[in-house]
Enzyme design. Structure first.
Site, mmCIF file in Angstrom:
data_model
loop_
_atom_site.group_PDB
_atom_site.id
_atom_site.type_symbol
_atom_site.label_atom_id
_atom_site.label_comp_id
_atom_site.label_asym_id
_atom_site.label_seq_id
_atom_site.Cartn_x
_atom_site.Cartn_y
_atom_site.Cartn_z
ATOM 1 N N ASP A 1 0.853 -1.339 -0.212
ATOM 2 C CA ASP A 1 0.021 -0.276 -0.127
ATOM 3 C C ASP A 1 0.887 1.106 -0.074
ATOM 4 O OD1 ASP A 1 0.491 -0.995 2.774
ATOM 5 O OD2 ASP A 1 -1.033 0.496 3.682
ATOM 6 N N GLU B 1 -0.578 -2.166 5.239
ATOM 7 C CA GLU B 1 0.133 -1.716 6.419
ATOM 8 C C GLU B 1 0.158 -0.220 6.988
ATOM 9 O OE1 GLU B 1 3.393 -1.347 8.584
ATOM 10 O OE2 GLU B 1 3.296 -0.068 6.823
ATOM 11 N N GLU B 2 0.252 0.780 6.504
ATOM 12 C CA GLU B 2 -0.102 1.794 6.631
ATOM 13 C C GLU B 2 -0.726 2.106 8.015
ATOM 14 O OE1 GLU B 2 2.309 3.246 6.533
ATOM 15 O OE2 GLU B 2 3.678 3.048 4.793
ATOM 16 N N HIS C 1 7.815 8.508 4.308
ATOM 17 C CA HIS C 1 6.573 9.367 4.953
ATOM 18 C C HIS C 1 6.944 11.099 4.371
ATOM 19 C CE1 HIS C 1 3.986 6.143 6.939
ATOM 20 N NE2 HIS C 1 5.331 5.392 6.379
HETATM 21 NI NI NI Z 1 6.954 0.826 5.544
#
Ligand code: NI
Length: 390
Positions: A78, A136-137, A362
């Protein structure tokens, strides 16, 4: 020819595939295009493929010629709700969505490892279970896949996975035995007083002042209650209450996160957050409701699997480029795949400061040195071969 030598010529294809994923980022549980490519690629290799595992997850089983143990290899797929600000010519084609954590690389690496290992199917004793995880995020993908049976039939004996890591220069690998990524919890503290006119505070019970005291007092959990040799974080990330300059609101809400490595420390922090929030709130005349929800467990790398990954890393990048002390208070739900299965989640350096490829994960300018794709694929395939091929 060793696996390492076989990966090198695959680099152009890996780069192309990673850039394709990068241009088409998909958020948690929306990884339809990505999962489609994954399933098609694994099918093309002749693996047994299951789709729709945990909504958009994909499982592929590479069955060796002879029986033996099952190794799980996990990759996440993702992207993030971030607007990309790199000037790469493979920048995201979807405004507001971006592969800003490297999961485009993880998916590419695991698909390449599948190809490398498939070429050795005749020599494999046992099987590899490839798990391509969504979401996952938001910390929900691993749980969803496990609920759909990703750890059953066959149950893995060992588990590995990697994260491309811009805290490490490309050409290095970080393998840390024991806790290396933290458990994460989310807390919400609702402070209720009684509102009124900002000019007549004595006729109110001000939850803003109480909340401010609670934020300050929570800082003592790490500084005064936690063993200085243990790791813990308590962060208040949101304060919401009030709208007008002259009104004392009735309620303030605090939200934050707790990060710890060890269950004993986690339990202590949970207890102290309750005691401090409720005790300080009461002292200020407010009522306080505290809730804490565990999101993920710590990644606790098994000593023997970590040792094996370290040995392989020494062969792939050279002993001088292997770090054994890379830890973070970031969290990863890969921990659920390794909870009671011996596993190792390791870091593959992906930063290249000279080429401006060192923005943090990020971040809108995040990008990787794509040489890390080659190292990652060699690592996964070599570790798998060390378990499954004589
Ligand atoms: Ni990651």
């Amino acid at each position: 020819m060793g696996i390492i030598d076989e990966v090198r010529p695959l680099k152009p294809a890996m780069v192309e595939r990673r850039r394709d994923f990068h241009q088409h980022p998909e958020l948690a549980f929306e990884e339809v295009r990505t999962a489609g490519i994954v399933a098609e690629t694994l099918n093309g290799l002749g693996l047994e493929v299951q789709t729709g595992v945990g909504k958009t997850g994909v499982v592929g089983i590479l069955e060796g010629a002879q029986d033996g143990p099952t190794l799980l290899i996990r990759a996440d797929m993702d992207a993030l709700p971030i607007h990309e600000e790199t000037d790469a010519d493979y920048t995201s084609k979807t405004a507001g969505k971006m592969h800003a954590c490297g999961h485009d690389g993880h998916t590419t690496i695991a698909l390449t490892a599948a190809r490398l290992l498939n070429d050795r199917r005749a020599a494999i004793k046992g099987r590899v279970k490839f798990v391509f995880q969504p979401a996952e995020e938001i910390g929900e993908g691993a749980e969803a896949m496990i609920a759909d049976g990703a750890l059953d039939n066959p149950r893995p004996d060992f588990s590995i996975g990697l994260h491309l890591w811009n805290d490490l220069p490309v050409g290095t690998v970080g393998v840390t035995a024991g806790p290396s990524m933290s458990a994460a919890a989310l807390f919400t503290i609702t402070v209720t007083g009684s509102g009124g006119h900002g000019a007549q505070p004595h006729k109110t019970v001000d939850p803003i002042v109480a909340a401010a005291q609670i934020v300050s007092a929570l800082q003592a959990i790490v500084s005064r209650n936690t063993d200085p040799l243990e790791a813990a974080v308590v962060t208040v990330g949101a304060i919401n209450g009030g709208e007008a300059f002259n009104v004392i609101p009735p309620t303030v809400t605090l939200k934050g996160t707790i990060r710890t490595y060890r269950p004993e420390v986690e339990a202590m922090v949970y207890r102290r957050v309750h005691e401090i929030a409720e005790g300080v709130g009461q002292a200020m005349g407010c009522t306080v409701d505290t809730s804490i929800a565990s999101m993920t467990k710590a990644v606790n790398n098994h000593p023997e699997v970590s040792e094996r990954v370290r040995e392989v890393a020494e062969r792939v990048v050279g002993a001088q480029n292997v770090r054994t002390d890379v830890r973070t208070m970031g969290s990863e739900d890969v921990s659920l795949f390794m909870d009671d299965i011996p596993g190792c989640y390791f870091f593959v350096g992906s930063a290249n400061a000279e080429h401006g490829l060192d923005a943090p994960h990020h971040h809108p300018a995040f990008d990787i040195d794509e040489e890390s794709l080659v190292i990652g694929a060699a690592m996964l395939a070599e570790v798998a071969a060390s378990y499954l091929i004589d």
